[in-house]
Design an enzyme around this catalytic site. Structure first.
Site, mmCIF file in Angstrom:
data_model
loop_
_atom_site.group_PDB
_atom_site.id
_atom_site.type_symbol
_atom_site.label_atom_id
_atom_site.label_comp_id
_atom_site.label_asym_id
_atom_site.label_seq_id
_atom_site.Cartn_x
_atom_site.Cartn_y
_atom_site.Cartn_z
ATOM 1 N N LYS A 86 0.856 -1.286 -0.143
ATOM 2 C CA LYS A 86 -0.034 -0.025 0.182
ATOM 3 C C LYS A 86 0.937 1.174 -0.066
ATOM 4 O O LYS A 86 0.615 2.262 -0.416
ATOM 5 C CB LYS A 86 -1.049 0.061 1.266
ATOM 6 C CG LYS A 86 -1.944 -0.927 1.157
ATOM 7 C CD LYS A 86 -2.620 -1.219 2.379
ATOM 8 C CE LYS A 86 -3.607 -2.300 2.239
ATOM 9 N NZ LYS A 86 -4.327 -2.845 3.634
ATOM 10 N N GLN A 89 -4.280 -1.531 9.881
ATOM 11 C CA GLN A 89 -4.201 -3.017 9.384
ATOM 12 C C GLN A 89 -4.830 -3.807 10.043
ATOM 13 O O GLN A 89 -4.512 -4.054 11.318
ATOM 14 C CB GLN A 89 -2.755 -3.393 8.732
ATOM 15 C CG GLN A 89 -2.684 -4.423 8.279
ATOM 16 C CD GLN A 89 -3.240 -4.447 6.758
ATOM 17 O OE1 GLN A 89 -3.194 -3.634 5.979
ATOM 18 N NE2 GLN A 89 -3.850 -5.549 6.243
ATOM 19 N N ASP A 128 -10.999 3.185 4.379
ATOM 20 C CA ASP A 128 -11.248 1.553 4.163
ATOM 21 C C ASP A 128 -12.953 1.461 4.138
ATOM 22 O O ASP A 128 -13.176 0.346 3.666
ATOM 23 C CB ASP A 128 -10.831 1.015 5.344
ATOM 24 C CG ASP A 128 -9.632 0.014 5.115
ATOM 25 O OD1 ASP A 128 -9.355 -0.267 3.803
ATOM 26 O OD2 ASP A 128 -8.973 -0.474 6.083
#
Ligand code: NAP
Length: 284
Positions: free
Chosen positions: A53, A97, A120
């Site tokens: 990412k 994460q 997200d």
């Protein structure tokens, strides 16, 4: 029939090139979109995801910061850090994460991130906005699937979409996005009886179960569009939930694993970060 293969990797590269130009244009207006990724512990798979990412962010010119915290980090320490990032005007996207260590509650952390920086798309406010058909940050994998279908000129309206999977991460949000675009949606899951009876009715079949080879050519009808979200490691090789070769014989379109849905997920994260920066600056 031999299916047309939809390569997410190729599309992701095209989209990232467009985003690179957009970021450069934003820089000209003194807007520097920034993504902060927080990782706790040293799980190799999670570490490899976040590094991917970060690399992708830097390649298109986003400011990016990786905050690596030890496994021993307390829930309070993490929530305090999120508060600081929420307040930091130079930060536009925050991603923690998952999964987190057992002593930290995932949902508490998801809800601590301000919805305006929730790139997200997991915050309940953003999930609610998706459910009610409002503009929001869509979760990256489902959003990537939608973009792939559209770029491949696949009609969604009126189609019967069967989704194998009902997770909060993939199955449910992709079903909602498709419903919002007037598809008829069926969700299958581990308690579904006679799975094949359902998958054979699909115009578009999305498989997100995490079970290698769950779906084969025998489970679909001629002309089905097959989107394979699964990522499984079998004998050291990455493979999807769909048996590619047999499904290819019948599908009209199919995504491969790797080089299919995966690269689109990161691309939509970059998209959401740029969108967050634009929205925050428009509101200032
Ligand atoms: P998950 O949370 O484990 O959910 C799996 C879903 O599949 C559940 O709803 C489960 O049913 C259902 N299921 C499992 N076995 C089944 C079976 N035999 N028949 C029918 N349904 C079955 O997984 P996830 O997070 O949604 O991820 C799914 C897969 O996509 C994984 O392989 C993951 O690695 C991959 N993934 C890929 C990307 C990407 O970017 N390419 C992103 C995210 C996830 P129940 O609800 O009844 O348990």
């Amino acid at each position: 029939m031999s299916a047309e293969v939809i390569y997410g990797k190729q599309l992701a590269e095209e989209l990232r090139q467009e985003m690179k130009e957009e970021v450069s244009e934003l820089h000209n207006h003194n807007i520097h979109p920034k993504l902060v990724v927080v990782i706790i512990g040293e799980d190799p798979a999670s570490m490899s995801y976040v590094k991917g990412k970060q690399r992708a962010s830097e390649k298109i010119g986003l400011d990016s910061e990786l905050i690596e915290l030890p496994e021993s980090t307390s829930e309070k320490e993490l929530l305090d850090l999120i508060d600081q990032l929420n307040e930091d005007q130079t930060v536009h996207g925050i991603l923690v994460q998952l999964p987190l260590p057992d002593h930290i509650e995932d949902q508490k952390v998801i809800e601590a991130i301000t919805p305006e920086k929730d790139v997200d798309g997991f915050h309940p406010i953003n999930v609610g906005r998706l459910l009610t058909g409002q503009e929001t940050f869509y979760p990256c994998t489902p959003y990537g699937i939608m973009v792939m279908l559209k770029r491949a000129n696949i009609t969604i309206e009126g189609k019967h979409v069967v989704i194998v999977g009902r997770s909060n991460l993939v199955g449910k949000p992709v079903g909602q996005l498709l419903l919002n675009e007037n598809a008829t949606v069926t969700h299958c899951h581990s308690r579904t009886k006679n799975l094949r009876d359902h998958t054979k009715q699909a115009d578009i079949l999305i498989v997100a179960a995490g079970k290698a080879g769950l779906i084969t050519g025998d489970d679909i009808e001629e002309g089905t569009v097959v989107i394979d979200v699964g990522v499984n490691r079998v004998d050291g090789k990455l493979t999807g939930d769909v048996d590619f070769d047999s499904a290819c014989e019948k599908a009209s379109h199919i995504t491969p694993v790797p080089k299919g849905v995966g690269p689109m997920t990161i691309t939509m994260l970059l998209h959401n970060t740029i969108k967050a920066a634009k929205r925050i600056h428009n509101h200032q």
